[in-house]
Design an enzyme around this catalytic site. Structure first.
Site, PDB file in Angstrom:
ATOM      1  N   GLY A  55       1.034  -0.956  -0.570  1.00 49.88           N
ATOM      2  CA  GLY A  55       0.602   0.219  -0.124  1.00 49.88           C
ATOM      3  C   GLY A  55       1.015   0.895  -0.353  1.00 49.88           C
ATOM      4  N   CYS A  87     -15.969  11.117  17.333  1.00 50.39           N
ATOM      5  CA  CYS A  87     -16.526  10.173  17.359  1.00 50.39           C
ATOM      6  C   CYS A  87     -16.492   9.787  18.510  1.00 50.39           C
ATOM      7  CB  CYS A  87     -15.979   9.227  16.431  1.00 50.39           C
ATOM      8  SG  CYS A  87     -17.364   8.384  15.711  1.00 50.39           S
ATOM      9  N   HIS A 132     -14.418  11.976  11.809  1.00 48.75           N
ATOM     10  CA  HIS A 132     -13.751  11.988  12.349  1.00 48.75           C
ATOM     11  C   HIS A 132     -12.294  12.608  10.878  1.00 48.75           C
ATOM     12  CE1 HIS A 132     -13.997   7.515  13.766  1.00 48.75           C
ATOM     13  NE2 HIS A 132     -15.268   7.509  13.560  1.00 48.75           N
ATOM     14  N   GLU A 141      -9.176  12.862  11.405  1.00 52.43           N
ATOM     15  CA  GLU A 141      -7.759  12.309  10.321  1.00 52.43           C
ATOM     16  C   GLU A 141      -8.401  11.888   9.415  1.00 52.43           C
ATOM     17  OE1 GLU A 141      -9.919   8.977  12.763  1.00 52.43           O
ATOM     18  OE2 GLU A 141     -10.135  11.229  13.077  1.00 52.43           O
TER      19      GLU A 141
END
Length: 536
Positions: free
Chosen positions: A18, A381, A507, A509
C-alpha cells in the site's frame, strides 16, 4: 488512453504494498499525471466494516461512505486521487455482484464460473475507475502470490494485461530479502521462488521492488535480475526508512523508478517537483520543538487500529515544526483511577473513536483529567460521546448519564441512537457513513482553527448527542459550536472555559495530509506546545 500499474506481493504479507503504491502515485503526480488508485482484498467479507480491529486494523471511510481498507488512507495522504467505493473491492464484494446478476437472470441460463464470470467482474472493477481524464490506474492486489484466495485476481490481471497490451500495463512485484543473522547474509531465494510462482500464473513482472532491513550488495541485485529475468535497472531496493514513511517517495525517486515507469508507458517526463515532500521530511528530521500527546483508547497495542490518528498527529507536528511523541494509554487501565499518574506531564490528550462499553470508564477518567487540568483535548466520535457523558456526570451532576449504546435503558440518555438508525438490524454498511456538511459558530475554537463557517467531514457512527439535554449543557459551559446545516445534529462541542477542548462527532483524521495538516490536529498540537511552554 488510460494505462495500468498492478502491484503484487510475495514471500510474506504486510510488506508495504500500500505504501509503495501510494509513493508511486506521488511520483507520477509530480510529473503532472492524473492517477486513480484502488486495492483488491482477497477476503470474503464484503468490506472491513464488521471486522474486529484485532483482525483488520483501522476501517478507513471515503467521502461517498465506503468502509474500506486502511491502505486507502495511505493513498489519500500521499496523492490527490479521488477515492470512492470503487477504490476497494473484496472477494465478497465481487462474488456478491456476480450472484446478484445470476439471480436476475443476466447470464441467460449459463453456468456461472470463476472463469470467465468472476474474472470478468474483477476486470470491470479495474475499468470502473478509469476515465478519459485518468492517465494511470494503480491497482494493488492484497495478500501474497501463492495464496489460493488471490488466484482469481491474478488470473484477471493476466487476462487484463493480455487484452490491453504490454505497452499499456506494468506489473510491479514486491518481495522480501530476508537477512539471516547467523550467516550474516541477505537471501535472494525467497524472491526467486515468489517470482517463479507469479510466472507460473502467466504474469511476468516488469519491475521488482525488494524490501530489506540491510544494504544490498550489487552482486545480490545482479543475481536477482538474472534468476528472475528482470533487467538489472528495474530491480529496486526498498530498505526500511529510518525516519518516516514519507521518505519513501524520495527513496524511489533516488533510484529513478518514476523515470522507468514513464519510459515503459512512452510518456514524457514532467517537472518531477517534489519539493514539498522534501520539506516534510526535513521538518521531521530537524523539528524546532517536541510535544507529547496521550492517545487513550482500547486498541492501543495495535498501531494499525488508530493508523490515521497517529499520522494526523504527525501532520499536526509538521505544520507546527514539532516532533509529536505518542504516549499510548490503555483506557481500561484508568477505570479504577490513576489518570493523574498515567497522564501526568503530557501536553495534550486525544480520545479516538470506537464502539462498545469496554474502556468507556477509563476514557471518561482521562477526559475529566484533561478538562480539570486544562490540558488541550480532542475527542473524536466515541471520544465526543465520552466527553459529553463525563461533563454530564461531573459538571451537571447527572451521575447516571450514559449512552444508549452502552446502557439501552438508561434514565439519562445524553447520547442516543440516531433517528435514521431505528429499526436497522444489519451491521455492515448501515451506519451514518461518508462526508456530511457542518456549520461552525463564530467565536469558537473550531472556527478559529478552520477559518471557515462550513466544512465537510466524514462520519462513521450510529449514536448522536441528545438535543433534549442541549440547554442544560450549554448553561454549564459545554457549548455546541458545530451542527448539521439544519441544526438538528450536533457535530462539535467545546468546553467554554478551557484553553483548547474540542470534541467532534466526525473523523477529521481521514482528511489530513503531511503537506496539509487537518486544522483540528494542527490546532491540538499548537495548543499542546503552548501548554508545554507555559509549564516550562
Amino acid at each position: 488512453m488510460t494505462q495500468y500499474i498492478f502491484v503484487t506481493g510475495g514471500v510474506v504479507s504486510s510488506l508495504g504494498k500500500g505504501l509503495t503504491s501510494a509513493a508511486i502515485g506521488t511520483l507520477l503526480e509530480s510529473h503532472g499525471l492524473k492517477i486513480a488508485i484502488q486495492k483488491f482484498d482477497p477476503y470474503i467479507n464484503v468490506d472491513p466494516g464488521t471486522m474486529s480491529p484485532f483482525q483488520h486494523g483501522e476501517v478507513y471511510v471515503t467521502r461517498d461512505g465506503a468502509e474500506t481498507d486502511l491502505d486507502l488512507g495511505h493513498y489519500e495522504r500521499f496523492t490527490n486521487a479521488d477515492l470512492s467505493r470503487h477504490s476497494n473491492y473484496t472477494t465478497g464484494k465481487v462474488y456478491s455482484s456476480v450472484i446478484q446478476r445470476e439471480r436476475r437472470g443476466d447470464y441467460l441460463g449459463k453456468t456461472v464460473q470463476v472463469i470467465p464470470h468472476i474474472t470478468d467482474e474483477i476486470k470491470d472493477c479495474i475499468s470502473r475507475i478509469a476515465s478519459s481524464d485518468i492517465d494511470i490506474v494503480i491497482s494493488e492486489i492484497g495478500g501474497t502470490v501463492g495464496d489460493i484466495e488471490s488466484l482469481p485476481f491474478l488470473e484477471a490481471l493476466r487476462q487484463f494485461g493480455h487484452e490491453q497490451g504490454r505497452d499499456n500495463v506494468l506489473f510491479i512485484h514486491l518481495t522480501l530479502l530476508p537477512y539471516l543473522k547467523a550467516s550474516g547474509e541477505i537471501k535472494t531465494k525467497p524472491t526467486q521462488h515468489s517470482v517463479g510462482k507469479l510466472r507460473e500464473i502467466g504474469i511476468l513482472p516488469d519491475i521488482l521492488v525488494c524490501r530489506t532491513e540491510k544494504d544490498v550488495e550489487v552482486e545480490a541485485q545482479d543475481k536477482i535480475a538474472l534468476f528472475c529475468n528482470v533487467p538489472r535497472e528495474l530491480v529496486f531496493i526498498e530498505k526500511d526508512v529510518e525516519l518516516s514513511i514519507y521518505e519513501l517517495p524520495l527513496l524511489l525517486r533516488q533510484q529513478g523508478m518514476d523515470q522507468k515507469i514513464l519510459e515503459h508507458f512512452g510518456r514524457p517526463a514532467g517537472s518531477g517537483n517534489i519539493d514539498r515532500w522534501i520539506e516534510v521530511v526535513d521538518s521531521l528530521r530537524s523539528p524546532r520543538s517536541e510535544v507529547e500527546i496521550a492517545i487513550v483508547g482500547k486498541y492501543i497495542e495495535l498501531t494499525d487500529s488508530y493508523k490515521s490518528i497517529y499520522e494526523a498527529l504527525t501532520h499536526g507536528g509538521i505544520a507546527n515544526n514539532a516532533r509529536v511523541r505518542f504516549r499510548r494509554v490503555q483506557a481500561e487501565d484508568l477505570a479504577d483511577g490513576g489518570a493523574e499518574i498515567a497522564l501526568g506531564g503530557v501536553d495534550g490528550v486525544l480520545v479516538p473513536g470506537g464502539f462498545g462499553e469496554r474502556g468507556l470508564e477509563g476514557k471518561i477518567a482521562a477526559i475529566k483529567y484533561a478538562r480539570e487540568s486544562r490540558t488541550p483535548f480532542l475527542g473524536i466520535c466515541y471520544g465526543m460521546h465520552a466527553a459529553v457523558i463525563e461533563f454530564a456526570q461531573n459538571v451537571l451532576g447527572i451521575e447516571e448519564a450514559n449512552s444508549t449504546e452502552v446502557c439501552s435503558d438508561t434514565s439519562y440518555p445524553v447520547i442516543a441512537l440516531l433517528d435514521e438508525q431505528e429499526g436497522i438490524s444489519d451491521k455492515g454498511g448501515t451506519m451514518r457513513l461518508g462526508a456530511y456538511p457542518c456549520t461552525i459558530t463564530l467565536n469558537s475554537t473550531s472556527r478559529k482553527e478552520y477559518g471557515l463557517e462550513k466544512v465537510d467531514e466524514r462520519h462513521r457512527h450510529r449514536y448522536e448527542f441528545n438535543n433534549d439535554y442541549r440547554d442544560q449543557f450549554e448553561a454549564k459551559g459545554l457549548k455546541v459550536t458545530g451542527t448539521s446545516p439544519d441544526g438538528s445534529l450536533v457535530e462539535i462541542v467545546e468546553v467554554e472555559d478551557h484553553p483548547w477542548f474540542v470534541a467532534c462527532q466526525f473523523h477529521p483524521e481521514f482528511q489530513s495530509k503531511p503537506i496539509d495538516a487537518h486544522p483540528l490536529f494542527k490546532g491540538l498540537v499548537g495548543a499542546s506546545l503552548e501548554r508545554k511552554a507555559h509549564r516550562e
